[in-house]
Design a protein around this motif. Structure first.
Motif, short mmCIF file in Angstrom:
data_model
loop_
_atom_site.label_atom_id
_atom_site.label_comp_id
_atom_site.label_asym_id
_atom_site.label_seq_id
_atom_site.Cartn_x
_atom_site.Cartn_y
_atom_site.Cartn_z
N CYS A 296 -6.33 2.92 4.51
CA CYS A 296 -5.77 4.07 4.03
C CYS A 296 -7.50 4.32 3.42
O CYS A 296 -7.61 5.47 3.18
CB CYS A 296 -4.74 3.43 3.19
SG CYS A 296 -2.70 3.35 4.15
N GLY B 12 0.16 4.63 0.97
CA GLY B 12 -0.44 5.02 2.05
C GLY B 12 0.60 4.33 2.98
O GLY B 12 1.09 5.55 4.31
N CYS B 13 0.66 2.64 4.14
CA CYS B 13 1.02 2.71 4.81
C CYS B 13 2.39 1.05 4.62
O CYS B 13 2.84 1.30 5.43
CB CYS B 13 -0.08 2.13 5.99
SG CYS B 13 -1.29 1.10 5.15
N CYS C 204 -5.13 -0.07 0.62
CA CYS C 204 -5.09 -0.77 1.43
C CYS C 204 -6.79 -0.17 1.97
O CYS C 204 -7.17 0.56 1.96
CB CYS C 204 -4.50 -1.05 3.36
SG CYS C 204 -4.14 0.24 3.64
N CYS D 259 0.74 -0.99 0.04
CA CYS D 259 0.01 0.01 -0.30
C CYS D 259 1.16 1.17 0.02
O CYS D 259 1.81 1.23 0.86
CB CYS D 259 -0.75 -0.45 0.97
SG CYS D 259 -1.60 0.86 1.80
#
Ligand SMILES: [Zn+2]
Ligand SMILES: [Zn+2]
Length: 131
Positions: free
Chosen positions: A28, A12-13, A25, A10
């Motif tokens: 996120c 984002g994370c 994900c 992901c």
């Protein structure tokens, strides 16, 4: 036979997740929705905010707001003072990735480049006739 799942990290994370259309994900995705909601609610009350004022009002990072604008999640047409930033000089842009100044400079460069190439071609062309 087990079907292979396509997974990705992901953006984002960094967690591994099963690929989906949003390319985030579920955690996120939900977080992004919450951020967007908060931004839109604030903008509904005062649609003349600038990026900085919006960031202050929502305590959401300016860069995060910009990324949402860049990806078309946050639409600008209702909010006259929000803007993305030019990729080259960071001045505010309402459309595309470059400001008008950088855009016309680039176009000028390309035109000059083409002109030079054109002159070279002409030169070669003429030298053929001189022979
Ligand atoms: Zn994530
Ligand atoms: Zn620029």
């Amino acid at each position: 036979m087990s079907r292979e799942l396509s997974v990705a990290h992901c953006p984002g994370c960094g967690n591994v997740f099963q690929k989906n259309l949003r390319n985030l994900c579920s955690g996120c995705s939900a977080a992004e929705d919450a951020v967007l909601n908060a931004l839109e609610q604030t903008l509904r009350r005062s649609r003349h905010l600038t990026n900085e004022q919006l960031s202050e009002a929502t305590s959401i990072d300016v860069s995060r707001i910009r990324s949402l604008i860049r990806r078309g999640k946050l639409k600008l047409y209702d909010y006259p003072n929000l803007a993305d930033a030019c990729d080259l000089c960071e001045s505010p842009v309402r459309q595309g990735k470059l400001c008008t100044k950088c855009m016309s400079r680039l176009k000028g460069d390309i035109a000059k480049d083409l002109e030079q190439k054109g002159q070279k071609k002409e030169h070669v062309f003429l030298s053929k006739f001189r022979r």
